[in-house]
Design an enzyme around this catalytic site. Structure first.
Site, PDB file in Angstrom:
ATOM      1  N   GLY A  46      -9.923  44.546  19.837  1.00  0.00           N
ATOM      2  CA  GLY A  46      -9.002  45.674  19.711  1.00  0.00           C
ATOM      3  C   GLY A  46      -9.679  46.848  19.034  1.00  0.00           C
ATOM      4  O   GLY A  46     -10.627  46.672  18.259  1.00  0.00           O
ATOM      5  N   GLN A  51     -10.792  54.730  14.896  1.00  0.00           N
ATOM      6  CA  GLN A  51     -12.051  54.014  14.625  1.00  0.00           C
ATOM      7  C   GLN A  51     -13.247  54.660  15.320  1.00  0.00           C
ATOM      8  O   GLN A  51     -14.396  54.315  15.020  1.00  0.00           O
ATOM      9  CB  GLN A  51     -11.925  52.543  15.029  1.00  0.00           C
ATOM     10  CG  GLN A  51     -10.940  51.784  14.150  1.00  0.00           C
ATOM     11  CD  GLN A  51     -10.904  50.318  14.527  1.00  0.00           C
ATOM     12  OE1 GLN A  51     -10.166  49.930  15.423  1.00  0.00           O
ATOM     13  NE2 GLN A  51     -11.724  49.516  13.867  1.00  0.00           N
ATOM     14  N   CYS A  94     -12.678  43.340  11.576  1.00  0.00           N
ATOM     15  CA  CYS A  94     -12.393  44.708  12.000  1.00  0.00           C
ATOM     16  C   CYS A  94     -13.718  45.405  12.288  1.00  0.00           C
ATOM     17  O   CYS A  94     -14.658  45.277  11.501  1.00  0.00           O
ATOM     18  CB  CYS A  94     -11.646  45.431  10.879  1.00  0.00           C
ATOM     19  SG  CYS A  94     -11.232  47.125  11.286  1.00  0.00           S
ATOM     20  N   LEU A  95     -13.789  46.124  13.401  1.00  0.00           N
ATOM     21  CA  LEU A  95     -15.037  46.806  13.761  1.00  0.00           C
ATOM     22  C   LEU A  95     -15.407  47.877  12.736  1.00  0.00           C
ATOM     23  O   LEU A  95     -16.561  48.275  12.657  1.00  0.00           O
ATOM     24  CB  LEU A  95     -14.921  47.430  15.158  1.00  0.00           C
ATOM     25  CG  LEU A  95     -14.738  46.420  16.301  1.00  0.00           C
ATOM     26  CD1 LEU A  95     -14.592  47.141  17.632  1.00  0.00           C
ATOM     27  CD2 LEU A  95     -15.907  45.434  16.357  1.00  0.00           C
ATOM     28  N   HIS A 136      -2.450  44.475  13.712  1.00  0.00           N
ATOM     29  CA  HIS A 136      -3.668  45.002  13.079  1.00  0.00           C
ATOM     30  C   HIS A 136      -3.972  46.415  13.600  1.00  0.00           C
ATOM     31  O   HIS A 136      -4.266  47.321  12.820  1.00  0.00           O
ATOM     32  CB  HIS A 136      -4.821  44.029  13.389  1.00  0.00           C
ATOM     33  CG  HIS A 136      -6.170  44.453  12.896  1.00  0.00           C
ATOM     34  ND1 HIS A 136      -6.926  43.674  12.044  1.00  0.00           N
ATOM     35  CD2 HIS A 136      -6.921  45.558  13.155  1.00  0.00           C
ATOM     36  CE1 HIS A 136      -8.078  44.297  11.791  1.00  0.00           C
ATOM     37  NE2 HIS A 136      -8.094  45.442  12.455  1.00  0.00           N
ATOM     38  N   GLU A 137      -3.879  46.595  14.922  1.00  0.00           N
ATOM     39  CA  GLU A 137      -4.241  47.899  15.513  1.00  0.00           C
ATOM     40  C   GLU A 137      -3.203  48.969  15.190  1.00  0.00           C
ATOM     41  O   GLU A 137      -3.562  50.114  14.918  1.00  0.00           O
ATOM     42  CB  GLU A 137      -4.439  47.770  17.030  1.00  0.00           C
ATOM     43  CG  GLU A 137      -5.553  46.823  17.471  1.00  0.00           C
ATOM     44  CD  GLU A 137      -6.876  47.034  16.767  1.00  0.00           C
ATOM     45  OE1 GLU A 137      -7.173  48.174  16.368  1.00  0.00           O
ATOM     46  OE2 GLU A 137      -7.612  46.049  16.586  1.00  0.00           O
ATOM     47  N   HIS A 140      -3.788  50.455  11.903  1.00  0.00           N
ATOM     48  CA  HIS A 140      -4.832  51.496  11.879  1.00  0.00           C
ATOM     49  C   HIS A 140      -4.231  52.890  12.098  1.00  0.00           C
ATOM     50  O   HIS A 140      -4.699  53.866  11.523  1.00  0.00           O
ATOM     51  CB  HIS A 140      -5.867  51.260  12.986  1.00  0.00           C
ATOM     52  CG  HIS A 140      -6.982  50.336  12.599  1.00  0.00           C
ATOM     53  ND1 HIS A 140      -7.849  50.604  11.565  1.00  0.00           N
ATOM     54  CD2 HIS A 140      -7.393  49.158  13.131  1.00  0.00           C
ATOM     55  CE1 HIS A 140      -8.739  49.623  11.479  1.00  0.00           C
ATOM     56  NE2 HIS A 140      -8.486  48.731  12.407  1.00  0.00           N
TER      57      HIS A 140
HETATM   58 NI    NI Z   1      -9.520  46.938  12.781  1.00  0.00          NI
END
Ligand code: NI
Length: 172
Positions: A46, A51, A94-95, A136-137, A140
């Site tokens: 995701g 991000q 998380c990226l 989670h997304e 963000h």
């Molecule tokens: Ni993340």
């Protein structure tokens, strides 16, 4: 289509509240393509637009297990409509916080609504990894990171580590 650089903590952009998408323009379609490219390249399941530094309410996801059966999803202005009382613990990453994983407890099932790239409103139920990923997304988009659910001790530890790494990179 291109892979864009990921925004990593402690970059304060990750704390911004993203703005709703008003129209599905060519720019938005290009952004969706770039987000998918960047997500698959990472690789991740995701990605939120912030991000890659774009503060708009857009998320890409693919929780399919294999590379040859990709199931890309583009969620525009996604919202959680309902969450189950039952909760479940998942190890999240998380990226924007590379190579850091911790268990987070969240509602086990969710119902959510979003607009797709065709401009249609879609309502969908999710459980398991998909439910965790959606929550989670969407976090963000509101400037929330999964480390916010950890103890202050753990959060401080990971923030310190990444702050030091950012300083080293800046040559300070
Ligand atoms: Ni993340």
């Amino acid at each position: 289509m291109s892979i864009r650089p990921l925004v990593i903590i402690p970059d304060s952009k990750l704390r911004l509240t993203s703005e709703p998408v008003k129209d599905i323009t060519d720019e938005i379609r290009r952004l969706a393509d770039d987000m998918l490219d960047t997500m698959y390249d990472a690789p991740g399941v995701g990605l939120a637009a912030i991000q890659i530094g774009v503060p708009v309410r857009m998320v890409t996801m693919d929780v399919s297990k294999t590379d040859d059966e990709r199931q890309p999803l583009v969620l525009i202005n996604p919202e959680i409509l309902w969450t189950s009382e039952e909760r479940r613990v998942y190890e999240e990453g998380c990226l924007s916080i590379p190579e850091y994983y911790e268990e987070v407890e969240r509602p086990d099932r969710v119902r959510f609504r979003y607009m797709n790239l065709q401009g249609e409103t879609v309502e969908q139920d999710a459980d398991g990894l998909m439910a965790t990923c959606v929550q989670h997304e969407i976090d963000h988009l509101n400037g929330v990171l999964f480390i916010d659910y950890l103890s202050k001790l753990k959060r401080d530890r990971v923030m310190t580590k990444f702050k030091k790494a950012a300083k080293r990179e800046a040559g300070a």
